[in-house]
Write a protein that holds these residues in place. Sequence first.
Motif, mmCIF file in Angstrom:
data_model
loop_
_atom_site.group_PDB
_atom_site.id
_atom_site.type_symbol
_atom_site.label_atom_id
_atom_site.label_comp_id
_atom_site.label_asym_id
_atom_site.label_seq_id
_atom_site.Cartn_x
_atom_site.Cartn_y
_atom_site.Cartn_z
ATOM 1 N N MET A 42 0.810 -1.189 0.000
ATOM 2 C CA MET A 42 0.000 0.000 0.000
ATOM 3 C C MET A 42 0.858 1.261 0.000
ATOM 4 S SD MET A 42 -2.899 1.018 2.738
ATOM 5 C CE MET A 42 -4.386 1.632 2.062
ATOM 6 N N PHE A 43 1.705 1.445 1.015
ATOM 7 C CA PHE A 43 2.609 2.593 1.058
ATOM 8 C C PHE A 43 4.034 2.089 0.847
ATOM 9 C CE2 PHE A 43 -0.767 3.989 4.162
ATOM 10 C CZ PHE A 43 -1.360 4.904 3.310
ATOM 11 N N LYS A 44 4.726 2.675 -0.110
ATOM 12 C CA LYS A 44 6.128 2.311 -0.379
ATOM 13 C C LYS A 44 7.092 3.306 0.244
ATOM 14 C CE LYS A 44 5.650 -1.342 -2.956
ATOM 15 N NZ LYS A 44 6.060 -2.622 -2.455
ATOM 16 N N ARG A 45 6.663 4.586 0.291
ATOM 17 C CA ARG A 45 7.515 5.643 0.826
ATOM 18 C C ARG A 45 6.679 6.535 1.746
ATOM 19 N NH1 ARG A 45 7.804 5.742 -4.464
ATOM 20 N NH2 ARG A 45 9.448 4.508 -5.363
ATOM 21 N N ILE A 46 7.080 6.595 3.005
ATOM 22 C CA ILE A 46 6.384 7.431 3.983
ATOM 23 C C ILE A 46 7.328 8.541 4.428
ATOM 24 C CG2 ILE A 46 5.285 7.527 6.255
ATOM 25 C CD1 ILE A 46 4.562 4.569 5.916
ATOM 26 N N LEU A 47 6.846 9.764 4.307
ATOM 27 C CA LEU A 47 7.609 10.920 4.764
ATOM 28 C C LEU A 47 7.104 11.332 6.137
ATOM 29 C CD1 LEU A 47 9.482 13.370 4.537
ATOM 30 C CD2 LEU A 47 7.697 14.507 3.206
ATOM 31 N N VAL A 48 8.023 11.432 7.084
ATOM 32 C CA VAL A 48 7.685 11.898 8.427
ATOM 33 C C VAL A 48 8.439 13.200 8.672
ATOM 34 C CG1 VAL A 48 7.655 11.371 10.893
ATOM 35 C CG2 VAL A 48 7.495 9.517 9.228
ATOM 36 N N ALA A 49 7.683 14.267 8.931
ATOM 37 C CA ALA A 49 8.293 15.556 9.239
ATOM 38 C C ALA A 49 8.502 15.631 10.749
ATOM 39 C CB ALA A 49 7.398 16.689 8.758
ATOM 40 N N VAL A 50 9.731 15.893 11.160
ATOM 41 C CA VAL A 50 10.043 15.971 12.587
ATOM 42 C C VAL A 50 10.681 17.318 12.912
ATOM 43 C CG1 VAL A 50 10.321 13.473 12.899
ATOM 44 C CG2 VAL A 50 12.304 14.864 12.321
ATOM 45 N N ASP A 51 10.437 17.763 14.136
ATOM 46 C CA ASP A 51 11.070 18.997 14.611
ATOM 47 C C ASP A 51 11.571 18.840 16.046
ATOM 48 O OD1 ASP A 51 8.750 19.013 16.080
ATOM 49 O OD2 ASP A 51 7.946 20.849 15.208
ATOM 50 N N GLY A 52 11.552 17.622 16.542
ATOM 51 C CA GLY A 52 11.995 17.364 17.904
ATOM 52 C C GLY A 52 10.876 17.411 18.924
ATOM 53 N N SER A 53 9.688 17.822 18.513
ATOM 54 C CA SER A 53 8.563 17.915 19.440
ATOM 55 C C SER A 53 7.989 16.533 19.734
ATOM 56 C CB SER A 53 7.465 18.810 18.857
ATOM 57 O OG SER A 53 6.897 18.196 17.719
ATOM 58 N N THR A 54 7.233 16.445 20.812
ATOM 59 C CA THR A 54 6.583 15.194 21.192
ATOM 60 C C THR A 54 5.637 14.715 20.100
ATOM 61 O OG1 THR A 54 6.739 15.832 23.507
ATOM 62 C CG2 THR A 54 5.180 14.093 22.974
ATOM 63 N N THR A 55 4.871 15.647 19.510
ATOM 64 C CA THR A 55 3.902 15.232 18.485
ATOM 65 C C THR A 55 4.592 14.735 17.223
ATOM 66 O OG1 THR A 55 3.632 17.511 17.695
ATOM 67 C CG2 THR A 55 2.041 16.714 19.318
ATOM 68 N N SER A 56 5.750 15.305 16.885
ATOM 69 C CA SER A 56 6.443 14.809 15.697
ATOM 70 C C SER A 56 7.006 13.412 15.936
ATOM 71 C CB SER A 56 7.534 15.778 15.233
ATOM 72 O OG SER A 56 8.657 15.772 16.084
ATOM 73 N N LEU A 57 7.394 13.120 17.171
ATOM 74 C CA LEU A 57 7.880 11.773 17.480
ATOM 75 C C LEU A 57 6.729 10.768 17.527
ATOM 76 C CD1 LEU A 57 10.691 12.587 20.059
ATOM 77 C CD2 LEU A 57 10.879 12.182 17.590
ATOM 78 N N LYS A 58 5.529 11.228 17.876
ATOM 79 C CA LYS A 58 4.348 10.364 17.783
ATOM 80 C C LYS A 58 4.047 10.061 16.317
ATOM 81 C CE LYS A 58 2.124 11.742 22.086
ATOM 82 N NZ LYS A 58 1.003 12.453 22.720
ATOM 83 N N ALA A 59 4.254 11.040 15.454
ATOM 84 C CA ALA A 59 4.075 10.818 14.015
ATOM 85 C C ALA A 59 5.074 9.767 13.521
ATOM 86 C CB ALA A 59 4.257 12.133 13.252
ATOM 87 N N LEU A 60 6.301 9.840 14.013
ATOM 88 C CA LEU A 60 7.308 8.845 13.658
ATOM 89 C C LEU A 60 6.871 7.454 14.100
ATOM 90 C CD1 LEU A 60 10.124 8.106 12.565
ATOM 91 C CD2 LEU A 60 11.035 8.679 14.830
ATOM 92 N N ASP A 61 6.338 7.344 15.305
ATOM 93 C CA ASP A 61 5.850 6.049 15.795
ATOM 94 C C ASP A 61 4.775 5.481 14.869
ATOM 95 O OD1 ASP A 61 7.533 5.925 17.999
ATOM 96 O OD2 ASP A 61 6.067 6.833 19.364
ATOM 97 N N LYS A 62 3.899 6.337 14.371
ATOM 98 C CA LYS A 62 2.830 5.891 13.473
ATOM 99 C C LYS A 62 3.424 5.368 12.172
ATOM 100 C CE LYS A 62 -0.933 6.069 14.931
ATOM 101 N NZ LYS A 62 -1.641 4.972 15.581
#
Length: 147
Positions: free
Chosen positions: A1-21
């Motif tokens: 389904m997904f071959k390439r996932i882009l995760v935008a991070v800035d060091g915040s807690t919510t960006s690290l939650k996005a990474l976990d997803k």
Amino acid sequence: MFKRILVAVDGSTTSLKALDKAIEFQKLMPDTEIFILCVYKHHSLFEASLSIGRPVEMDIPDKVLSEYAKEVVSHAKDLAKERGATKVRGFVKAGRPSRVIVKFAQDKEADLIVVGTRGTHSDKEGVILGSVSHRVASHAKCPVLVV
């Protein structure tokens, strides 16, 4: 389904939650590659010269911000690997975050962008949905998951 996932991070807690997803998705689809991107705002030499306080040796803001962004990406990559991610690449770019994220996703042919609801700004500045995540969701050509 997904071959390439882009995760935008800035060091915040919510960006690290996005990474976990993104890592959860990769565990379901092992061929998926995760791109971790940190975008810092570019400052011109003119903007740097407007500072009221002048240290003896002045660092160019871009240099300092670039180094910080590299640390954020390195930390996110380490976390991703600790949490079981396999195919992970990190990138640092300068510019307006929402524009850079959308363009980077297009250039890398990302199938999904994952971002946090709010970044490093206070709750007052991002009352319901942070401005970057809102702009990314509004302009991206691929699906955007806001965590």
